[in-house]
Write a protein that holds these residues in place. Structure first.
Motif, PDB file in Angstrom:
ATOM      1  N   VAL A 141       0.866  -1.180   0.000  1.00  0.00           N
ATOM      2  CA  VAL A 141       0.000   0.000   0.000  1.00  0.00           C
ATOM      3  C   VAL A 141       0.909   1.239   0.000  1.00  0.00           C
ATOM      4  CG1 VAL A 141      -1.868   1.248   1.141  1.00  0.00           C
ATOM      5  CG2 VAL A 141      -1.732  -1.257   1.330  1.00  0.00           C
ATOM      6  N   PRO A 142       1.108   1.868  -1.168  1.00  0.00           N
ATOM      7  CA  PRO A 142       2.020   3.018  -1.232  1.00  0.00           C
ATOM      8  C   PRO A 142       1.373   4.313  -0.747  1.00  0.00           C
ATOM      9  CG  PRO A 142       1.148   2.533  -3.413  1.00  0.00           C
ATOM     10  CD  PRO A 142       0.589   1.479  -2.494  1.00  0.00           C
ATOM     11  N   TYR A 143       2.180   5.186  -0.163  1.00  0.00           N
ATOM     12  CA  TYR A 143       1.732   6.511   0.292  1.00  0.00           C
ATOM     13  C   TYR A 143       2.655   7.568  -0.287  1.00  0.00           C
ATOM     14  CZ  TYR A 143      -1.291   4.153   3.661  1.00  0.00           C
ATOM     15  OH  TYR A 143      -2.269   3.370   4.237  1.00  0.00           O
ATOM     16  N   ARG A 144       2.248   8.797  -0.160  1.00  0.00           N
ATOM     17  CA  ARG A 144       3.082   9.907  -0.624  1.00  0.00           C
ATOM     18  C   ARG A 144       3.955  10.407   0.528  1.00  0.00           C
ATOM     19  NH1 ARG A 144       2.081  11.953  -5.578  1.00  0.00           N
ATOM     20  NH2 ARG A 144       0.181  11.290  -6.635  1.00  0.00           N
ATOM     21  N   ASP A 201      -1.387   6.042   8.867  1.00  0.00           N
ATOM     22  CA  ASP A 201      -2.315   4.945   8.602  1.00  0.00           C
ATOM     23  C   ASP A 201      -1.926   3.676   9.357  1.00  0.00           C
ATOM     24  OD1 ASP A 201      -4.241   6.176   7.116  1.00  0.00           O
ATOM     25  OD2 ASP A 201      -4.059   4.839   5.390  1.00  0.00           O
ATOM     26  N   LEU A 202      -0.662   3.491   9.626  1.00  0.00           N
ATOM     27  CA  LEU A 202      -0.252   2.357  10.449  1.00  0.00           C
ATOM     28  C   LEU A 202      -0.788   2.527  11.871  1.00  0.00           C
ATOM     29  CD1 LEU A 202       1.465  -0.268  10.701  1.00  0.00           C
ATOM     30  CD2 LEU A 202       3.378   1.208  11.391  1.00  0.00           C
ATOM     31  N   LEU A 203      -0.705   3.733  12.401  1.00  0.00           N
ATOM     32  CA  LEU A 203      -1.204   4.010  13.744  1.00  0.00           C
ATOM     33  C   LEU A 203      -2.722   3.831  13.837  1.00  0.00           C
ATOM     34  CD1 LEU A 203       0.933   7.181  14.535  1.00  0.00           C
ATOM     35  CD2 LEU A 203       1.075   4.992  15.731  1.00  0.00           C
ATOM     36  N   SER A 204      -3.403   4.154  12.762  1.00  0.00           N
ATOM     37  CA  SER A 204      -4.865   4.030  12.772  1.00  0.00           C
ATOM     38  C   SER A 204      -5.336   2.611  12.486  1.00  0.00           C
ATOM     39  CB  SER A 204      -5.475   4.989  11.744  1.00  0.00           C
ATOM     40  OG  SER A 204      -5.108   4.615  10.426  1.00  0.00           O
ATOM     41  N   ASN A 219      -5.085   1.059   9.536  1.00  0.00           N
ATOM     42  CA  ASN A 219      -5.504   0.874   8.144  1.00  0.00           C
ATOM     43  C   ASN A 219      -4.538  -0.006   7.356  1.00  0.00           C
ATOM     44  OD1 ASN A 219      -7.818   2.433   8.451  1.00  0.00           O
ATOM     45  ND2 ASN A 219      -6.743   4.342   7.970  1.00  0.00           N
ATOM     46  N   VAL A 220      -3.293  -0.105   7.818  1.00  0.00           N
ATOM     47  CA  VAL A 220      -2.330  -1.045   7.251  1.00  0.00           C
ATOM     48  C   VAL A 220      -1.686  -1.800   8.401  1.00  0.00           C
ATOM     49  CG1 VAL A 220      -1.787   0.124   5.070  1.00  0.00           C
ATOM     50  CG2 VAL A 220      -0.600   0.800   7.166  1.00  0.00           C
ATOM     51  N   ASP A 221      -1.087  -2.946   8.072  1.00  0.00           N
ATOM     52  CA  ASP A 221      -0.562  -3.829   9.116  1.00  0.00           C
ATOM     53  C   ASP A 221       0.884  -3.561   9.499  1.00  0.00           C
ATOM     54  OD1 ASP A 221      -2.980  -5.278   9.160  1.00  0.00           O
ATOM     55  OD2 ASP A 221      -2.323  -6.531   7.478  1.00  0.00           O
ATOM     56  N   MET A 222       1.670  -3.092   8.544  1.00  0.00           N
ATOM     57  CA  MET A 222       3.120  -3.113   8.750  1.00  0.00           C
ATOM     58  C   MET A 222       3.788  -1.972   7.989  1.00  0.00           C
ATOM     59  SD  MET A 222       5.632  -6.159   7.434  1.00  0.00           S
ATOM     60  CE  MET A 222       7.341  -5.802   7.017  1.00  0.00           C
ATOM     61  N   LEU A 223       4.935  -1.536   8.527  1.00  0.00           N
ATOM     62  CA  LEU A 223       5.753  -0.524   7.856  1.00  0.00           C
ATOM     63  C   LEU A 223       7.201  -0.727   8.259  1.00  0.00           C
ATOM     64  CD1 LEU A 223       6.153   2.153   6.238  1.00  0.00           C
ATOM     65  CD2 LEU A 223       5.700   3.378   8.392  1.00  0.00           C
ATOM     66  N   VAL A 224       8.083  -0.675   7.281  1.00  0.00           N
ATOM     67  CA  VAL A 224       9.524  -0.645   7.531  1.00  0.00           C
ATOM     68  C   VAL A 224       9.974   0.785   7.252  1.00  0.00           C
ATOM     69  CG1 VAL A 224      11.779  -1.545   6.851  1.00  0.00           C
ATOM     70  CG2 VAL A 224       9.791  -3.053   6.841  1.00  0.00           C
ATOM     71  N   ALA A 225      10.497   1.468   8.273  1.00  0.00           N
ATOM     72  CA  ALA A 225      10.887   2.874   8.115  1.00  0.00           C
ATOM     73  C   ALA A 225      11.955   3.226   9.143  1.00  0.00           C
ATOM     74  CB  ALA A 225       9.670   3.785   8.259  1.00  0.00           C
TER      75      ALA A 225
END
Length: 326
Positions: free
Chosen positions: A185-188, A196-199, A201-207
């Motif tokens: 799920v790409p974002y700008r 969206d990870l906090l809310s 709406n998505v499960d995972m993020l590498v950052a």
């Protein structure tokens, strides 16, 4: 040069001995004699902009000339990159680059050669990305996450800072090595992805640690692993991906400086030495340590070798996953 002329030059005081005599031509201007510019091909306020300003402060202190940061975002960083690499190779225009520099050759039809058209100056920083999940995901370590993904192919969603971004590529690299499938799920940008990870709406993020660890500390997110082969000194409780079952996975989040090709060796040496020394200042180390980012330093050759090794590695990830730029 006659013997008498050599003796005359040798007798000059040190500040004058390096100057050309009149009939030798005009004296070469000492570097630097005016302000310098670091082109940051990303928007203000992000991690790359922060590192660019760290470098500008170090150079200002060490070289005694103003160093400004000029943000030129667009097209995954390629617009500002081309502008900087097409500038005069005199040391007064430098380019801030991140890991995305080694991904872009596989995504864009570049009008410059990312290796032949640049001079590596120095690696500025090194750090790790963090693999984070929403609390709703039934996983408290990386192996549990990968097992969940295998049992539910394509149902696990992961965010990134954009299609073809470095965050996207390194996440696909992880899943490819683990042989599991997830939905991108790409974002700008990283900011909206974190939101969206906090809310949920998505499960995972590498950052980066700077974007995620404040939320991990508050309990709003769970950190499963860091992407470097070793744990981060700032967060020793978080295991690495390598020790979590993927021993060959090692991704460093880095920034560095380039210059246009043909930079005179003496100028390159001056800039590299100023930064390599300045990056070791205790005050800077103390400033960066809590963020999980460390100063890097080293030689131009070492930084050039890093770039040349990462371009083919990420080219394979792009090809294997049929990734296209936005």
């Amino acid at each position: 040069m006659s013997i008498n002329r050599r003796r005359f030059c040798a007798a000059l005081p040190a500040p004058l001995a390096g100057l050309a005599l009149p009939h030798q031509g005009l004296a070469q201007e000492a570097f630097p004699s005016k302000s310098l510019k670091i082109v940051c091909p990303f928007a203000p306020g992000g991690g790359s902009d922060f590192i660019a300003r760290v470098a500008s402060n170090v150079l200002n202190d060490r070289l005694g000339q103003p160093v400004v940061v000029e943000n030129r975002p667009g097209a995954g960083g390629t617009l500002g990159t081309e502008y900087a690499l097409r500038s005069a190779a005199d040391g007064y225009t430098l380019l801030l680059v991140a890991g995305s520099y080694t991904v872009n050759p596989s995504l864009y039809k570049l009008r410059f050669d990312p290796v032949a058209d640049m001079t590596p100056v120095i690696q500025l920083s090194k750090g790790a990305y963090v693999v984070c999940v929403s609390p709703r995901v039934p996983a408290r370590n990386l192996q549990e996450l990968l097992t969940h993904a295998r049992e539910n192919p394509g149902k696990l969603t992961f965010a990134s800072a954009g299609n073809g971004s470095h965050l996207h590529i390194v996440t696909e690299y992880l899943f490819g090595m683990a042989k599991v499938k997830a939905t991108h799920v790409p974002y700008r940008g990283t900011g909206p992805a974190v939101t969206d990870l906090l809310s949920g709406n998505v499960d995972m993020l590498v950052a980066g640690t700077e974007a995620l660890m404040q939320h991990v500390k508050s309990g709003k997110l769970h950190a499963l692993a860091v992407t470097t082969a070793q744990r981060l000194p700032a967060y020793p409780e978080i295991p690495s991906v390598a020790e979590s079952g993927l021993p060959d996975y090692d991704v460093v989040a880095w920034h560095g400086l380039l210059a246009p090709k043909g930079l005179p060796p003496a100028v390159l040496s001056r800039i590299n030495a100023a930064l390599d020394t300045g990056l070791k200042a205790p005050a800077l180390l103390a400033q960066l340590e809590p963020t999980g980012v460390s100063p890097a330093g080293g030689t131009p050759a070492q930084f050039g070798a890093l770039i040349q090794s990462e371009i083919p590695r990420y080219a394979k990830v792009v090809k294997d996953n049929e990734i296209r730029a936005q």
